[in-house]
Design a protein around this motif. Structure first.
Motif, PDB file in Angstrom:
ATOM      1  N   THR A 369       0.847  -1.187   0.000  1.00  0.00           N
ATOM      2  CA  THR A 369       0.000   0.000   0.000  1.00  0.00           C
ATOM      3  C   THR A 369       0.882   1.235   0.000  1.00  0.00           C
ATOM      4  N   PRO A 403      -4.880   2.086  -1.671  1.00  0.00           N
ATOM      5  CA  PRO A 403      -5.315   1.425  -0.432  1.00  0.00           C
ATOM      6  C   PRO A 403      -4.698   0.056  -0.225  1.00  0.00           C
ATOM      7  N   ILE A 543      -3.789   4.836   7.579  1.00  0.00           N
ATOM      8  CA  ILE A 543      -4.301   5.076   6.236  1.00  0.00           C
ATOM      9  C   ILE A 543      -4.469   6.575   5.996  1.00  0.00           C
ATOM     10  N   ALA A 545      -6.468   9.137   3.580  1.00  0.00           N
ATOM     11  CA  ALA A 545      -7.634   9.107   2.701  1.00  0.00           C
ATOM     12  C   ALA A 545      -8.018  10.528   2.305  1.00  0.00           C
TER      13      ALA A 545
END
Length: 791
Positions: A369, A403, A543, A545
């Motif tokens: 990722t 992702p 993560i 985003a």
């Protein structure tokens, strides 16, 4: 002040200023370090016969408009001998000034650079600046000088504890800090899960951390901006520096490519503790390495080109069954052009990325990722006259988010290849800012940033009933992921969702005299990229985003009021501020949220709001053999996520609760003592309120299982955190008679072996059956030693 009023006021001011400037001639120039032939940022340029003055910029340049006449111009910068030049100013004049470092035998002069006197008259506030020499003075774990560990000794800045990565500013999370190195955005600032930062102090020229009063040329995060400038290489002679430590070493080389015209600087670091594990037949390893480089080319008097690069990786290998590799890299190029004595520009083009790879052999898969972006930025600096300086420009990003890709790592794996849907976004901004002297007492800094964000098309875009990716199940009283009605492929040339925002900035200073002032500041910041982490400390697996139809941009409004004073001939400085901040669209997780390989992260998030307020105090001793500072912060940071309808409880029943980074009290004491030419000593002491946590208030039995019962969010705290670190530096006297110089650094982190709690776990004792709390600590006392060579 409305946008129309601001533009009207600016146009009238510019007209008056341009009329005045036509009667003057201009004194301009560049200030260099005579020893390294590098431009110096922040040199005070003062006209002795008038109140006029200026400060050199990142390229060492300054401009002052004056009536014709004879003047004495003073050039001063801490750590260098003051230079006074008599100038008979009859026409526009350009100077080259070379400041001489003060006698190198007094290393404490260099140490003082970390606590420069408080800027009394400047409208800039809520800002901290450090140099590489400052950073190297502060004792840290394992003896490695560290940028982040140095920053958290200052008021309003903290982290979530030992062994944690990132830093928190005025209650914000680590993802709300914009971290720049030579204009390149850094998405993860730590090595080895926070034991080291990715910034090599040997390659750093200086840094600025903006907690408030953020200039309009910065944007994209709601908590702070950390702006780091790497050093240019020496244009006169080849030099080097090496450091050999217990767990890591580093090497820096610099010198001219073409003397007086171009230079290079290359530095590298690597840890090697894993080699000792291999000698002990331990199959596990954990290490990092990184490389910094900077090249600078002076094309002519009006054009300068520089290029910077960074590449770093962390590697974790557990018995060859679990392999984790992650890290950042960037290439940043910049063209500096001088149009005339009043206007110059910087055109930057940057490519950077962050990657995270995980291989688990026993499960038979590899997970990859990351994210990357391309950035173009064009800045202008326009000196209208002695009273007004403008900055304006454009900033544009193209973001790509990956992702994840899951694939088998061998032919016998049962894992099927799966590619999560990439996301794309285009982010832009135009901005203008001004620094203005209204009179001897009042200085203003104001500006406006107009930002736009376009969430671009992608494959597999999910649609939900009523556009609600999270559902509330009233039957069992929990939030759940909503089912996806359909997934559609949308061309990247289309915009799924767009946002446009105005971000005004304003601060002012009222000076009672040369030693006392009060300052007031307000700013609005907008953040379109979000770090999504379900732990208090960020990890590499978190993560990033983009905003879109379901995840809205965060917006922060902050106001601050401060008092600033220098006293006893600037031997001491005092800075104290109070602030209040509100954040819209800060998010929280539903219970049981899963982040790993989640193709639709919006299904586990709820929008909420945050607020933070506090008082910061900083007292600095700037001169003498003993220098240092005392920093204290009293603050509170809260979060609220109410229900979307009257039937929904939200998080914590919609009530305010402490966020994961709240620390009521945070005190740091830093001291540097130059005993003589040979020995210097350093120490820092910290004491902080423990972080908010949840402790169980009861339990019940279900099918032979003991289930804990909790009430509310973050109602408890970890024990108070405190620690004392010390270090000493030995510079042999024989250094004076040789070209290459050596020194030894000794240190002890956590001198009195305080076992601070990183977490408290609750369990049932297997022998007695009684419930017990177990404290998890990262570090006890840690000694260190390193050997340094300069040649």
């Amino acid at each position: 002040m409305t946008l129309k009023q601001l533009l009207f006021f600016t146009s009238i001011t510019l007209f008056c200023s341009l009329t005045a400037v036509s009667q003057n001639v201009q004194l301009s120039g560049t200030v260099y370090n005579q020893e390294e032939k590098q431009p110096i940022l922040g040199v005070n340029v003062q006209v002795k016969e008038t109140k006029f003055g200026n400060v050199s910029d990142f390229d060492g340049k300054f401009e002052i408009n004056l009536p014709k006449g004879t003047y004495n111009i003073a050039f001063s910068y801490l750590g260098f001998e003051e230079q006074i030049r008599e100038i008979d100013l009859k026409e526009d004049t350009e100077l080259e000034i070379y400041l001489v470092p003060q006698d190198e035998q007094l290393d404490e002069v260099l140490v003082q650079e970390n606590i420069e006197k408080t800027e009394i008259r400047s409208a800039s506030m809520s800002t901290n600046r450090l140099t590489a020499e400052t950073i190297k003075q502060i004792p840290v774990v394992l003896g490695e000088a560290d940028v982040i560990r140095s920053l958290i000794q200052l008021p309003g800045i903290s982290n979530t504890g030992e062994g944690s990565s990132g830093f928190n500013v005025r209650g914000g999370n680590a993802g709300q800090n914009l971290v720049l190195v030579d204009n390149a955005t850094i998405f993860n600032s730590s090595h080895l899960f926070g034991l080291f930062s990715i910034f090599n102090p040997d390659a750093i020229k200086d840094l600025s951390l903006y907690k408030g009063g953020i200039p309009s040329n910065f944007g994209g995060r709601v908590a702070s901006v950390l702006d780091i400038e790497q050093r240019r290489g020496n244009t006169q002679e080849f030099k080097g520096e090496a450091n050999l430590g217990i767990v890591s070493s580093k090497l820096l080389l610099e010198g001219p490519i073409q003397k007086d015209k171009s230079s290079f600087l290359v530095s590298g670091r690597s840890s090697y503790a894993h080699l000792f594990l291999q000698l002990a037949d331990n199959p596990n390893s954990a290490y990092f390495y990184d490389v910094n480089a900077k090249f600078n080319f002076i094309l002519n008097e009006k054009n300068n080109i520089s290029a910077s690069a960074y590449y770093g990786r962390d590697v974790f290998d557990i018995s060859d069954n679990f392999i984790n590799i992650f890290g950042s890299s960037f290439i940043s190029t910049r063209w500096n052009h001088t149009f005339n004595d009043n206007i110059f520009s910087n055109l930057s083009f940057i490519v950077n990325d962050y990657v995270y790879d995980l291989e688990i052999d026993t499960a038979g898969f590899v997970f990859e990722t990351g994210l990357s972006n391309i950035n173009l930025k064009y800045d202008f600096n326009h000196q209208l006259n002695n009273n007004i300086n403008l900055t304006y420009g454009i900033d544009t990003f193209l973001h790509e988010f990956n992702p994840g890709i899951i694939k088998p790592n061998n032919p016998f794996s049962n894992i099927n290849r799966r590619v999560l849907d990439k996301k794309f976004a285009w982010e832009n901004a135009i901005y203008i800012g001004a620094n203005q002297n209204l009179n001897e007492q009042i200085q203003l800094q104001y500006g406006l940033r107009i930002s736009s964000f376009y969430r671009l098309g992608q494959n597999g875009f999910a649609n939900y009933e009523n556009n609600q990716p999270v559902l509330y199940n009233s039957d069992i009283g929990i939030y759940e992921e909503a089912p996806i009605l359909e997934s559609e492929d949308i061309s990247r040339s289309q915009s799924i969702q767009s946002y446009h925002n105005l971000e005004p900035r304003f601060s002012m200073s009222y000076s009672f005299n040369d030693n006392q002032s009060v300052k007031l500041g307000y700013h609005r910041m907008v953040q379109n990229l979000h770090l999504i982490s379900n732990t208090s400390a960020p990890t590499p697996f978190d993560i990033w985003a983009p905003s879109g139809p379901y995840l809205k941009p965060q917006k922060a409004d902050q106001i601050a009021l401060g008092y600033f004073q220098n006293f006893k001939d600037e031997a001491f400085s005092l800075e104290t501020e109070v602030y209040y901040k509100e954040v819209q669209n800060s998010f929280d997780f539903i219970n049981g949220a899963n982040l790993i390989a989640n193709n639709n992260i919006e299904r586990v998030l709820l929008n909420g709001e945050g607020r933070a307020f506090g008082w910061e105090f900083l007292l600095k001793k700037n001169t003498g053999k003993l220098t240092g500072w005392l920093a204290y912060t009293l603050s509170r940071t809260e979060q609220r996520t109410p229900g979307r309808t009257a039937d929904e409880p939200g998080i914590n029943n919609g009530n305010w609760y402490l966020n994961n980074f709240d620390k009521t009290h945070d005190l740091s004491l830093v001291a540097n003592y130059q005993y003589n030419k040979k020995w210097s000593f350093n120490a820092n002491f910290v004491v902080q309120t423990g972080l908010p946590v949840n402790f169980p208030v009861g339990q019940y039995q279900f099918q032979d299982l003991t289930i804990p019962v909790y009430e509310g969010r973050n109602l408890n705290r970890l024990p108070t955190f405190h620690r004392l670190d010390i270090s000493a530096t030995l510079v042999p006297t024989k250094n004076e008679n040789r070209d290459w110089k050596t020194s030894w650094s000794f240190g002890i982190y956590n001198v009195y072996n305080r076992m601070n709690a990183a977490a408290i776990n609750f369990r049932q004792n297997q022998e007695t059956g009684a419930n017990e709390a177990v404290r998890l600590s990262i570090f006890g006392a840690v000694p260190s030693v390193s050997y340094n060579i300069k040649f």
